[in-house]
Design a protein around this motif. Sequence first.
Motif, mmCIF file in Angstrom:
data_model
loop_
_atom_site.group_PDB
_atom_site.id
_atom_site.type_symbol
_atom_site.label_atom_id
_atom_site.label_comp_id
_atom_site.label_asym_id
_atom_site.label_seq_id
_atom_site.Cartn_x
_atom_site.Cartn_y
_atom_site.Cartn_z
ATOM 1 N N VAL A 76 -16.886 29.277 34.383
ATOM 2 C CA VAL A 76 -17.322 28.133 33.600
ATOM 3 C C VAL A 76 -18.810 27.905 33.831
ATOM 4 O O VAL A 76 -19.279 27.833 34.958
ATOM 5 C CB VAL A 76 -16.513 26.872 33.973
ATOM 6 N N LEU A 77 -19.554 27.833 32.740
ATOM 7 C CA LEU A 77 -20.996 27.615 32.818
ATOM 8 C C LEU A 77 -21.369 26.153 32.660
ATOM 9 O O LEU A 77 -22.177 25.623 33.412
ATOM 10 C CB LEU A 77 -21.709 28.415 31.722
ATOM 11 N N LEU A 78 -20.778 25.507 31.651
ATOM 12 C CA LEU A 78 -21.214 24.180 31.277
ATOM 13 C C LEU A 78 -20.061 23.414 30.649
ATOM 14 O O LEU A 78 -19.470 23.880 29.672
ATOM 15 C CB LEU A 78 -22.360 24.310 30.255
ATOM 16 N N PRO A 79 -19.697 22.250 31.190
ATOM 17 C CA PRO A 79 -18.667 21.455 30.524
ATOM 18 C C PRO A 79 -19.232 20.851 29.232
ATOM 19 O O PRO A 79 -20.391 20.458 29.169
ATOM 20 C CB PRO A 79 -18.315 20.381 31.542
ATOM 21 N N LEU A 80 -18.413 20.820 28.208
ATOM 22 C CA LEU A 80 -18.837 20.263 26.922
ATOM 23 C C LEU A 80 -18.431 18.800 26.845
ATOM 24 O O LEU A 80 -17.317 18.436 27.232
ATOM 25 C CB LEU A 80 -18.197 21.031 25.767
ATOM 26 N N PRO A 81 -19.314 17.945 26.337
ATOM 27 C CA PRO A 81 -18.956 16.524 26.214
ATOM 28 C C PRO A 81 -17.941 16.323 25.097
ATOM 29 O O PRO A 81 -17.810 17.140 24.191
ATOM 30 C CB PRO A 81 -20.287 15.852 25.887
ATOM 31 N N ARG A 82 -17.230 15.220 25.173
ATOM 32 C CA ARG A 82 -16.286 14.887 24.116
ATOM 33 C C ARG A 82 -17.049 14.391 22.902
ATOM 34 O O ARG A 82 -18.103 13.780 23.025
ATOM 35 C CB ARG A 82 -15.326 13.806 24.590
ATOM 36 N N ARG A 83 -16.519 14.654 21.731
ATOM 37 C CA ARG A 83 -17.143 14.165 20.509
ATOM 38 C C ARG A 83 -16.956 12.654 20.419
ATOM 39 O O ARG A 83 -15.909 12.130 20.809
ATOM 40 C CB ARG A 83 -16.503 14.796 19.288
ATOM 41 N N PRO A 84 -17.930 11.960 19.850
ATOM 42 C CA PRO A 84 -17.718 10.534 19.617
ATOM 43 C C PRO A 84 -16.564 10.339 18.635
ATOM 44 O O PRO A 84 -16.269 11.204 17.809
ATOM 45 C CB PRO A 84 -19.035 10.052 18.998
ATOM 46 N N ARG A 85 -15.928 9.216 18.734
ATOM 47 C CA ARG A 85 -14.753 8.955 17.910
ATOM 48 C C ARG A 85 -15.070 9.053 16.420
ATOM 49 O O ARG A 85 -14.265 9.541 15.642
ATOM 50 C CB ARG A 85 -14.188 7.582 18.250
ATOM 51 N N TRP A 86 -16.240 8.656 15.987
ATOM 52 C CA TRP A 86 -16.568 8.673 14.566
ATOM 53 C C TRP A 86 -16.853 10.082 14.062
ATOM 54 O O TRP A 86 -16.885 10.312 12.859
ATOM 55 C CB TRP A 86 -17.736 7.740 14.260
ATOM 56 N N LEU A 87 -17.040 11.087 14.961
ATOM 57 C CA LEU A 87 -17.256 12.465 14.548
ATOM 58 C C LEU A 87 -15.998 13.321 14.613
ATOM 59 O O LEU A 87 -16.017 14.464 14.173
ATOM 60 C CB LEU A 87 -18.321 13.121 15.425
ATOM 61 N N ARG A 88 -14.934 12.793 15.162
ATOM 62 C CA ARG A 88 -13.704 13.579 15.272
ATOM 63 C C ARG A 88 -13.078 13.789 13.907
ATOM 64 O O ARG A 88 -13.214 12.966 13.005
ATOM 65 C CB ARG A 88 -12.709 12.879 16.188
ATOM 66 N N ARG A 89 -12.372 14.891 13.761
ATOM 67 C CA ARG A 89 -11.723 15.197 12.491
ATOM 68 C C ARG A 89 -10.547 14.280 12.255
ATOM 69 O O ARG A 89 -9.824 13.916 13.160
ATOM 70 C CB ARG A 89 -11.221 16.633 12.474
ATOM 71 N N ARG A 90 -10.368 13.994 11.003
ATOM 72 C CA ARG A 90 -9.178 13.238 10.627
ATOM 73 C C ARG A 90 -8.084 14.245 10.286
ATOM 74 O O ARG A 90 -8.350 15.376 9.933
ATOM 75 C CB ARG A 90 -9.499 12.360 9.443
ATOM 76 N N HIS A 91 -6.847 13.824 10.354
ATOM 77 C CA HIS A 91 -5.728 14.732 10.118
ATOM 78 C C HIS A 91 -5.415 14.910 8.634
ATOM 79 O O HIS A 91 -4.519 15.641 8.276
ATOM 80 C CB HIS A 91 -4.493 14.253 10.861
#
Length: 96
Positions: free
Chosen positions: A64-79
Amino acid sequence: MLRLRIKVVCATHRALALTDTPRPHCPHCEGEGGHHHDYGDHNGEYAGTEWIPCDCWDPNRCTVLLPLPRRPRWLRRRHNARDPWAPGGYSDEPPF
């Protein structure tokens, strides 16, 4: 010699990792990394296929090189996968 590539892994959290790739000129797997092996049940009927990895690489080895941050809630995909601009949400024009 290691043949490294960068890959996104999701073991406990999303991260960028260095992983090994199969040896491209391996005489056993011809660069595919393993073999498909068909097997049957006790009557000789086809029951499935399993993947047997080659000895030229380890598919579980990664650093593992770099942990990725979580996307902000408003950028997450909708179903909802429908096209909102198509009539009734479905498109009948090519490409389908």
